[in-house]
Write a protein that holds these residues in place. Structure first.
Motif, PDB file in Angstrom:
ATOM      1  N   TYR A 129       3.248   6.722  -3.692  1.00 48.07           N
ATOM      2  CA  TYR A 129       4.082   6.631  -4.890  1.00 48.07           C
ATOM      3  C   TYR A 129       4.519   5.186  -5.150  1.00 48.07           C
ATOM      4  O   TYR A 129       4.560   4.733  -6.305  1.00 48.07           O
ATOM      5  CB  TYR A 129       5.313   7.517  -4.755  1.00 48.07           C
ATOM      6  N   THR A 139      10.978   6.175  -8.241  1.00 42.62           N
ATOM      7  CA  THR A 139      11.973   7.222  -7.979  1.00 42.62           C
ATOM      8  C   THR A 139      11.478   8.209  -6.928  1.00 42.62           C
ATOM      9  O   THR A 139      12.204   8.576  -5.997  1.00 42.62           O
ATOM     10  CB  THR A 139      12.309   7.973  -9.276  1.00 42.62           C
ATOM     11  N   LYS A 140      10.230   8.650  -7.056  1.00 45.47           N
ATOM     12  CA  LYS A 140       9.676   9.629  -6.118  1.00 45.47           C
ATOM     13  C   LYS A 140       9.470   9.020  -4.736  1.00 45.47           C
ATOM     14  O   LYS A 140       9.639   9.697  -3.714  1.00 45.47           O
ATOM     15  CB  LYS A 140       8.358  10.186  -6.662  1.00 45.47           C
TER      16      LYS A 140
END
Length: 287
Positions: free
Chosen positions: A12, A230-231
């Motif tokens: 990510y 964010t992830k």
């Protein structure tokens, strides 16, 4: 080693770095069509406003929050910082602009000390020192050819963008204790759109189809970068994955070489290594 063996958080973070690097490349490309920086900021704000509004409504919470003055301040600071960052991207090489943006941890530490009363550790002092030396190496004021090494206005814009990003980050850290993260994200384009349009005035340029596609991609790649970040932070401790964010410098340098025939100078490489080293030390140092 297959891609599946790479930890999810790292994947990510790499996606986030690639998204932000592609965003910067699109900003530089669309400026070649004569689109003003403020118009690019407004276009990005429109895309982000729609996507972040849908996210807030999905959570079924109020889009306005409860600390509106603080949220508005975050939006104004972030918008002005973005204008500076985009100007530096359009007037410097992608590698130079990206490296200078990573001086923001040094600015963040100073602002956090002043406004949040956070203690500055030895690792942070080292970060500030290396960032300062790195900038000096990149601009080479001792050479007597400062303007040839890097345009002064572009350099000041890049550093102002890093300072504004740090100020916005400090405000976000304060707001994260008071507001939902989606509301904080929503306020940025909500404020950035009218601010950029107001400053743009009568300088609007009607984009052609190619320029319009690039403007949309600026917003899309920004969202990709933000979602990936964010992830990644949700999947793993920030300190363990933050180092991978600096891969954006490599992505930007490669994109600059491929699409804009930009070859990083030795001074950019040396200064960039110092700045990134300082940021990594600040992020990963264990007391």
């Amino acid at each position: 080693m297959s891609i599946l063996s790479v930890p999810v958080a790292v994947r990510y973070m790499l996606l986030s770095a690639l998204g932000f690097a592609l965003m910067a490349a699109c900003v530089k490309a669309v400026s070649g069509y004569g689109i003003p920086v403020l118009e690019i900021v407004a276009a990005r704000a429109i895309v982000s406003l729609v996507l972040s509004y849908l996210d807030v409504k999905r959570k079924r919470i109020s889009v306005w929050g409860t600390h509106r003055w603080l949220l508005t301040a975050r939006g104004v600071v972030g918008a002005l910082a973005l204008v500076c960052v985009y100007y530096s991207v359009t007037t410097l090489t992608l590698a130079d602009a990206t490296v200078l943006q990573y001086t923001y941890p040094a600015f963040t530490a100073v602002l956090a000390l002043i406004f949040l009363k956070e203690q500055i550790k030895r690792s942070t002092i080292l970060c500030i020192t290396l960032s300062f030396i790195g900038v000096l190496v990149m601009v080479r004021p001792w050479s007597g050819e400062l303007e040839a090494a890097m345009p002064a206005l572009s350099l000041m814009a890049a550093l102002a963008g890093a300072f504004g990003s740090a100020a916005a980050y400090v405000l976000v850290r304060k707001l994260s204790q008071l507001e939902d993260s989606s509301v904080i994200i929503f306020y940025f384009p909500l404020v950035a759109l009218p601010v950029s349009l107001l400053l743009l005035g009568n300088d609007f340029v009607m984009p052609g189809w190619e320029a319009l596609l690039l403007l949309v991609l600026v917003g899309v790649f920004t969202q990709v970068g933000q979602v990936g970040l964010t992830k990644a932070m949700a999947a793993e401790a920030a300190g363990k994955v933050s180092a991978y964010a600096y891969v954006q410098v490599i992505f930007s340098a490669v994109l600059g070489m491929i699409f804009f025939s930009e070859i990083p100078t030795l001074w950019t490489l040396l200064g960039g290594c110092l700045i990134i080293a300082g940021a990594l030390i600040n992020a990963l140092w264990k007391r």
